[in-house]
Design an enzyme around this catalytic site. Sequence first.
Site, short mmCIF file in Angstrom:
data_model
loop_
_atom_site.label_atom_id
_atom_site.label_comp_id
_atom_site.label_asym_id
_atom_site.label_seq_id
_atom_site.Cartn_x
_atom_site.Cartn_y
_atom_site.Cartn_z
N ARG A 175 -7.38 0.30 1.86
CA ARG A 175 -6.16 -0.24 2.51
C ARG A 175 -5.85 0.41 4.13
O ARG A 175 -6.30 1.25 4.20
CB ARG A 175 -4.38 0.21 2.18
N THR A 177 -4.05 -13.99 2.94
CA THR A 177 -4.72 -12.97 2.05
C THR A 177 -5.59 -14.12 1.52
O THR A 177 -5.55 -15.16 1.35
CB THR A 177 -3.58 -12.18 1.31
N THR A 237 -6.95 -8.65 2.89
CA THR A 237 -6.03 -9.18 3.53
C THR A 237 -6.68 -8.98 4.87
O THR A 237 -6.88 -7.76 5.81
CB THR A 237 -4.71 -8.99 3.22
N ASN A 272 -3.20 -9.86 6.80
CA ASN A 272 -1.40 -9.70 6.62
C ASN A 272 -1.84 -11.59 6.86
O ASN A 272 -1.51 -11.85 5.80
CB ASN A 272 -1.50 -8.75 7.47
N ASP A 288 3.94 -3.80 8.00
CA ASP A 288 3.92 -4.21 6.56
C ASP A 288 4.30 -2.55 6.06
O ASP A 288 5.18 -2.02 5.35
CB ASP A 288 2.84 -4.11 5.27
N SER A 308 1.43 -2.20 0.57
CA SER A 308 0.87 -3.57 0.24
C SER A 308 1.50 -4.42 -1.16
O SER A 308 2.29 -3.82 -2.08
CB SER A 308 -0.38 -3.55 -0.48
N SER A 309 1.48 -5.48 -1.24
CA SER A 309 1.85 -6.49 -1.98
C SER A 309 0.72 -6.74 -3.16
O SER A 309 0.35 -7.24 -4.09
CB SER A 309 2.48 -7.40 -2.04
N GLY A 332 -0.84 -14.34 -1.03
CA GLY A 332 0.79 -14.38 -0.96
C GLY A 332 1.95 -13.79 -0.70
O GLY A 332 2.99 -13.80 -1.17
N GLY A 333 1.42 -12.98 0.21
CA GLY A 333 1.99 -11.75 0.49
C GLY A 333 3.38 -11.50 -0.33
O GLY A 333 2.77 -10.85 -1.23
#
Length: 590
Positions: A124, A397, A415, A417, A439, A468-469, A488-489
């Site tokens: 990340r 992403t 990603t 973002n 984020d 993060s998702s 997809g966020g």
Amino acid sequence: MSDRNTPRSHAKPACRATLSRRTLRWYQPVLVVAIATFGVLAYAQDTAAPRTATTTTAAIASANALATEAGFETLAQGGNAVDAAIAVATSLSVVQPEASGLGGGFLALIHDAATGKDTFIDAREMAPQAVREADYRKADGTPNRDTSLHGPLAAGIPGMPAGLAYMAGKYGKVPLAVSLRPAIRLADKGFHPSSPLVRSIGREAEVLRRYPASAGKFFPGGKAPQTTDIFRDPGQAATLKAIAERGADGFYKGAVAKELVRAVKASGGTWTLADLASYQAKERSPIELTYAGYKIVTAPPPSSGGVALAEMLNILAPIDLKSMDEAHRIHYLVEAMRRAFRDHNEYLGDPDFVKMPLDMLLSPYYADGLRQSILPEQATKSAWLPSVHAKDPGMHTTHYSIIDKDGNMVSMTATVNTTLGSGFVAGKTGVLLNNEMDDFALVSGQPNAFGLIGGSANAPVGGKRMLSSMTPSFVIGKDRLAVIGSPGGSTIITQVFEGILAFIDGKNAGEITAQKRIHHQFMPDRVDIESGSDIPADVLAKLKAMGYEINDKDSWGNMNVVVWDKTTNVKSAASDPRNPNGLGKVETIH
């Protein structure tokens, strides 16, 4: 949501979640699924295929045909699933820059078949040391969406190069230079840009034209590329070659690092050479849980996805969804989502900076209490749930799922973002930087680009990784397993949640990616239902009568799933049919 697409639930005790420890052919870039057969006897319907006792298969599902072919090329050269994932990731950096790339980051799950070990790679992005909240606020204290989404201030220190180098060194079978060959070739020789890339460049043209290097890369000769053009990326090719030669140091130190910092600072950013040199990919223990007899391995923080997923499944574990009418099944799914996202907003952040009550959040006993707060005939308004603001203690992403011939598995979500990230290409490097700083909870209590709200646990601090998702996951049963994930966020979490339930319900890879989706994320307090859903009008009316605000929303997500039926040794792969360029492909490699 018809019965056909309704997840199965079993009346069992609450589940328990714990923290446990590659010849390339050229294709028009399209969404792709591919299966390679080493030996034969892969498919019963392939009656012309000779049969041997050593037949095994490999499967790759990714968002672009060129990237999938890069993965198979690497497998054919002796690589394993990890090496194939590196080839896919770097090729996507070239052909799908709107979604991921060297200037971004990723989260990945790896399963080592020889040892049975599952591990999690955290690549990340992280905040530069000189990060200041003031840079992301307007004079009136409200969020400055421009600085958080566009230009170098929006970019965290990238993690992808370090993460790929780490994976290659510890879990790959071939040198990093071998895995990077396809991407270097694509960047050097060029490719036909996909329709999504062409549309993304057109949509973000105003931002891209702000920065000379961005305009030079995405508007060669001053014109936006078309799908019939050959699109080359010499800057990124040079950067990829530096990584191939020197590993992570080829990016974070030396000439590439100096050019990154020069370009960022010249446009108002704050990166330093020390920021780059200090970046390290981290190996963490995945979250493991059981649900309905299946073992689920998923992402720990700094992903919020695994914790939220575990909470939702814990809440639903003893509920017999199959016995309910459709409105009540949706009701319980939504209420589980609501409670998990509330905790997402309140508690979660970078585990190296924030003490999180994971034992509580992953406990089935905690889920018992959350379940008791669900009213059986009425929607719970998000405002009714207590705010606990814990004391101090990401929409564009891509995802790829891979199983190789030996059973090694990679579930990897990468990603930058939002679409084309920050829009800022860092000088001669050709690297498009992310806008992951958005984020963070840049302004406490104010939503980010995906409507997610955070507090102090996800506040920006130098060296900290933003929440993060991304939710790469494995679902492992006695006879079947799945590698699953999606972009997809904030909807990533609920997509994977619904996909896992569908797999457990017996759905195949194609059915999992095609099923209609619903989503709730605590705030805004509404239920998003995918346009064209087959939910009957009377069911929607009943949900509204229960107090739900129903929002008809355009399709979302781009799921990639691989399923392995161990009873037949057949691996199947599927990419999301929502992408009009979707293609399924079977390939035989001897």
